[in-house]
Design an enzyme around this catalytic site. Structure first.
Site, PDB file in Angstrom:
ATOM      1  N   PRO A   2       0.829  -1.215   0.000  1.00  0.00           N
ATOM      2  CA  PRO A   2       0.000   0.000   0.000  1.00  0.00           C
ATOM      3  C   PRO A   2       0.861   1.262   0.000  1.00  0.00           C
ATOM      4  O   PRO A   2       1.915   1.323   0.637  1.00  0.00           O
ATOM      5  CB  PRO A   2      -0.792  -0.116   1.301  1.00  0.00           C
ATOM      6  CG  PRO A   2      -0.750  -1.559   1.662  1.00  0.00           C
ATOM      7  CD  PRO A   2       0.556  -2.066   1.154  1.00  0.00           C
ATOM      8  N   GLU A   3       0.400   2.270  -0.732  1.00  0.00           N
ATOM      9  CA  GLU A   3       1.114   3.544  -0.729  1.00  0.00           C
ATOM     10  C   GLU A   3       0.583   4.411   0.412  1.00  0.00           C
ATOM     11  O   GLU A   3      -0.377   4.066   1.107  1.00  0.00           O
ATOM     12  CB  GLU A   3       0.975   4.216  -2.095  1.00  0.00           C
ATOM     13  CG  GLU A   3       1.477   3.301  -3.213  1.00  0.00           C
ATOM     14  CD  GLU A   3       1.972   4.019  -4.451  1.00  0.00           C
ATOM     15  OE1 GLU A   3       2.241   5.222  -4.397  1.00  0.00           O
ATOM     16  OE2 GLU A   3       2.092   3.349  -5.493  1.00  0.00           O
ATOM     17  N   LYS A  52       4.600   5.079   4.970  1.00  0.00           N
ATOM     18  CA  LYS A  52       3.895   3.803   4.946  1.00  0.00           C
ATOM     19  C   LYS A  52       3.801   3.177   6.332  1.00  0.00           C
ATOM     20  O   LYS A  52       3.528   1.981   6.458  1.00  0.00           O
ATOM     21  CB  LYS A  52       4.591   2.857   3.966  1.00  0.00           C
ATOM     22  CG  LYS A  52       4.610   3.392   2.527  1.00  0.00           C
ATOM     23  CD  LYS A  52       5.295   2.437   1.571  1.00  0.00           C
ATOM     24  CE  LYS A  52       5.337   3.014   0.156  1.00  0.00           C
ATOM     25  NZ  LYS A  52       5.959   2.093  -0.813  1.00  0.00           N
ATOM     26  N   ARG A 261      13.194  -2.546 -10.056  1.00  0.00           N
ATOM     27  CA  ARG A 261      11.763  -2.254  -9.995  1.00  0.00           C
ATOM     28  C   ARG A 261      11.269  -1.891 -11.381  1.00  0.00           C
ATOM     29  O   ARG A 261      11.976  -1.241 -12.160  1.00  0.00           O
ATOM     30  CB  ARG A 261      11.493  -1.070  -9.048  1.00  0.00           C
ATOM     31  CG  ARG A 261      11.878  -1.297  -7.606  1.00  0.00           C
ATOM     32  CD  ARG A 261      10.903  -2.197  -6.880  1.00  0.00           C
ATOM     33  NE  ARG A 261       9.541  -1.698  -6.883  1.00  0.00           N
ATOM     34  CZ  ARG A 261       9.070  -0.844  -5.986  1.00  0.00           C
ATOM     35  NH1 ARG A 261       9.847  -0.367  -5.029  1.00  0.00           N
ATOM     36  NH2 ARG A 261       7.805  -0.451  -6.030  1.00  0.00           N
TER      37      ARG A 261
END
Length: 272
Positions: A2-3, A52, A261
Site C-alpha cells: 500500500p502507498e 507507509k 523495480r
C-alpha cells in the site's frame, strides 16, 4: 505494498472507530500476545501515519505505548461494528472496543515502540506529502545532489515517505520527465511542481481510497475510451499500461527496470 494515502486513510479510520475508547487487544495467531496484553485496557488517544508507517498512541491499561504497524507486501486490515467474528486466517492483532473491532493480518512489522524509538523512526523517513510537518526543501536538495534516476529517488523512503511505484510513475509522467533522468538534472522549479502535484494527488487518493492521476480531458468520459480495468483501480497514464497507447500522444507506453523495480513511461511525452 500500500502507498501512503492508504495508511493515512487507515489512521483516520481507526481513530474514527476506536479513538477515545478503552481497548481489549488479543493476538489470535499468538505472535503478538505480549504486546496485546500491554494494550488491553488502554485508551487509544491518537493515530497517525508517516509514509507507509501506521502509529497508534495508547495511554493506560497494562502499560499502553505506541503501536507501530508496517503492512509491507502482504499486510491487511479489516474492521467492523458490533461483536467481532471468529478469527479467520492468521490474525496478528485484534483490537476491540465496545462498538467496533479491527483485525491485522500479515504485517511486515507489528510492535510496541517507545517515544524515543518513534522519534528514531521518523528521523529515518523523508518528507511525507500528506503531513503538515513535511520538509520538501530538504527532500528536493537530496534529489538534486544525486546521480541516481528520479524513478529510484522518489521511491527512496528516506527522501520522500509514502510514495510508491504508482505515484512515482504517474507524477513523473504528469511532469513530462523520464524516470531515467538523474536527480541532479532536476531544477528547483521542477521539484516544486512535482512536490505540489504529489500533495494534490495523494490528498485525492486519501479522500477516495484509490489512485487517480488522469486529468479531466483524458478521462474515459471525455475521450470515449473504455475505463481502466485493473485490480488497483483508478485512472492512470502509464502505470501497468505497457504496450498501450499513451493517453496524450498515442505513442506506446514502455516498460523498463530501475533498481530492480518496474518503471513505465512514454518516451515522447517524457524526454530524458
Amino acid at each position: 505494498m500500500p502507498e501512503g494515502h492508504t495508511i493515512h486513510r487507515l489512521a483516520a479510520r481507526h481513530y474514527a472507530i476506536l479513538g477515545g475508547a478503552q481497548i481489549v487487544a488479543t493476538s489470535p495467531q499468538g505472535r503478538f500476545a505480549a504486546g496485546a496484553q500491554r494494550l488491553t485496557g488502554a485508551t487509544l488517544t491518537a493515530t497517525e501515519a508517516y509514509g507507509k508507517h501506521l502509529l497508534h498512541h495508547y495511554d493506560g491499561g497494562n502499560g499502553g505505548g505506541i503501536l507501530h504497524v508496517h503492512l509491507g507486501l502482504y499486510g491487511t486490515v479489516t474492521d467492523g461494528a458490533g461483536a467481532p467474528p471468529a478469527p479467520v486466517g492468521q490474525v496478528r492483532l485484534r483490537l476491540v472496543s465496545r462498538r467496533h473491532w479491527a483485525d491485522l493480518r500479515g504485517p511486515a512489522a507489528c510492535e510496541l515502540l517507545t517515544p524515543a524509538e518513534v522519534d528514531a523512526l521518523r528521523g529515518r523517513l523523508g518528507a511525507d506529502p500528506l503531513r503538515d510537518d513535511a520538509d520538501p526543501d530538504t527532500a528536493g536538495a537530496k534529489i538534486r545532489r544525486s546521480a541516481r534516476p528520479l524513478g529510484v529517488l522518489l521511491l527512496d523512503q528516506s527522501i520522500v515517505a509514502g510514495v510508491g511505484l504508482v505515484y512515482a510513475t504517474e507524477v513523473l509522467f504528469r511532469a513530462g520527465i523520464a524516470p531515467t533522468r538523474p536527480g541532479r538534472r532536476l531544477t528547483a522549479d521542477q521539484w516544486q511542481a512535482i512536490w505540489g502535484d504529489l500533495v494534490d494527488l495523494m490528498r485525492i487518493g486519501a479522500q477516495l481510497g484509490r489512485i487517480d492521476t488522469v486529468r479531466e480531458e483524458h478521462l474515459p468520459e471525455a475521450t470515449g475510451r473504455p475505463p481502466r480495468a485493473d485490480r488497483h483501480g483508478g485512472e492512470v497514464y502509464v502505470y501497468r499500461r505497457t504496450g498501450s497507447p499513451c493517453l496524450c500522444c498515442g505513442d506506446t507506453v514502455v516498460l523498463g527496470a530501475l533498481a530492480a523495480r518496474n518503471s513505465y513511461w512514454c518516451q515522447t511525452c517524457q524526454p530524458s
